[in-house]
Design a protein around this motif. Structure first.
Motif, PDB file in Angstrom:
ATOM      1  N   PHE A  15      15.969 -39.383  31.313  1.00 60.83           N
ATOM      2  CA  PHE A  15      16.159 -38.413  32.390  1.00 60.83           C
ATOM      3  C   PHE A  15      15.237 -38.671  33.578  1.00 60.83           C
ATOM      4  CE2 PHE A  15      17.461 -35.670  28.690  1.00 60.83           C
ATOM      5  CZ  PHE A  15      18.789 -35.513  29.062  1.00 60.83           C
ATOM      6  N   LYS A  18      16.775 -37.985  36.913  1.00 59.94           N
ATOM      7  CA  LYS A  18      17.129 -36.567  37.028  1.00 59.94           C
ATOM      8  C   LYS A  18      15.874 -35.708  37.216  1.00 59.94           C
ATOM      9  CE  LYS A  18      20.207 -33.168  35.071  1.00 59.94           C
ATOM     10  NZ  LYS A  18      21.173 -32.849  34.015  1.00 59.94           N
ATOM     11  N   ILE A  19      14.785 -36.063  36.559  1.00 60.99           N
ATOM     12  CA  ILE A  19      13.529 -35.328  36.731  1.00 60.99           C
ATOM     13  C   ILE A  19      13.103 -35.392  38.195  1.00 60.99           C
ATOM     14  CG2 ILE A  19      11.044 -35.363  36.214  1.00 60.99           C
ATOM     15  CD1 ILE A  19      11.859 -36.311  33.343  1.00 60.99           C
ATOM     16  N   PHE A  29      12.706 -25.528  38.339  1.00 62.80           N
ATOM     17  CA  PHE A  29      12.378 -26.741  37.596  1.00 62.80           C
ATOM     18  C   PHE A  29      11.080 -27.350  38.107  1.00 62.80           C
ATOM     19  CE2 PHE A  29      12.365 -31.258  36.767  1.00 62.80           C
ATOM     20  CZ  PHE A  29      12.694 -31.316  35.423  1.00 62.80           C
ATOM     21  N   TYR A  73      13.494 -29.653  28.840  1.00 57.59           N
ATOM     22  CA  TYR A  73      14.551 -30.436  28.203  1.00 57.59           C
ATOM     23  C   TYR A  73      15.888 -29.706  28.277  1.00 57.59           C
ATOM     24  CZ  TYR A  73      17.396 -32.948  24.901  1.00 57.59           C
ATOM     25  OH  TYR A  73      18.423 -33.645  24.320  1.00 57.59           O
ATOM     26  N   LEU A  76      17.241 -30.166  31.698  1.00 54.49           N
ATOM     27  CA  LEU A  76      17.672 -31.542  31.930  1.00 54.49           C
ATOM     28  C   LEU A  76      18.995 -31.857  31.229  1.00 54.49           C
ATOM     29  CD1 LEU A  76      14.277 -33.407  31.574  1.00 54.49           C
ATOM     30  CD2 LEU A  76      15.624 -33.186  33.672  1.00 54.49           C
ATOM     31  N   SER A  77      19.181 -31.329  30.065  1.00 56.46           N
ATOM     32  CA  SER A  77      20.368 -31.663  29.280  1.00 56.46           C
ATOM     33  C   SER A  77      21.517 -30.684  29.477  1.00 56.46           C
ATOM     34  CB  SER A  77      20.001 -31.763  27.792  1.00 56.46           C
ATOM     35  OG  SER A  77      19.483 -30.532  27.333  1.00 56.46           O
TER      36      SER A  77
END
Length: 79
Positions: A15, A18-19, A29, A73, A76-77
């Motif tokens: 990720f 994406k992070i 976030f 997490y 992110l998912s």
């Protein structure tokens, strides 16, 4: 006890992009990631005795870091 910092990009290499993107596009976030980073550094300093603390405080910091990591997490998912 680990003396290795648990950076988000290392914890979630799949990720990494994406992070970086979510840190700039999602205020919540970004706040969680910053809180994780600060707490992660505090845990690392305690583990390496740079800033020693008692075992109960260190445990509490680790638990909070784990909770933040779980929440990060999930975000992110989610997509």
């Amino acid at each position: 006890m680990s003396n290795t910092p648990h950076e988000l990009h290392e914890e979630f290499p799949e990720f990494a992009a994406k992070i970086s993107e979510m840190k700039t596009s999602d205020a919540h976030f970004s706040k969680l990631a910053e809180e994780y980073h600060e707490l992660n550094r505090a845990v690392h300093r305690a583990e390496t005795n740079v800033e020693p603390t008692d075992q109960f405080n260190e445990e509490d910091m680790r638990k909070k870091r784990s909770q933040l990591k779980d929440e990060i997490y999930r975000m992110l998912s989610a997509v």
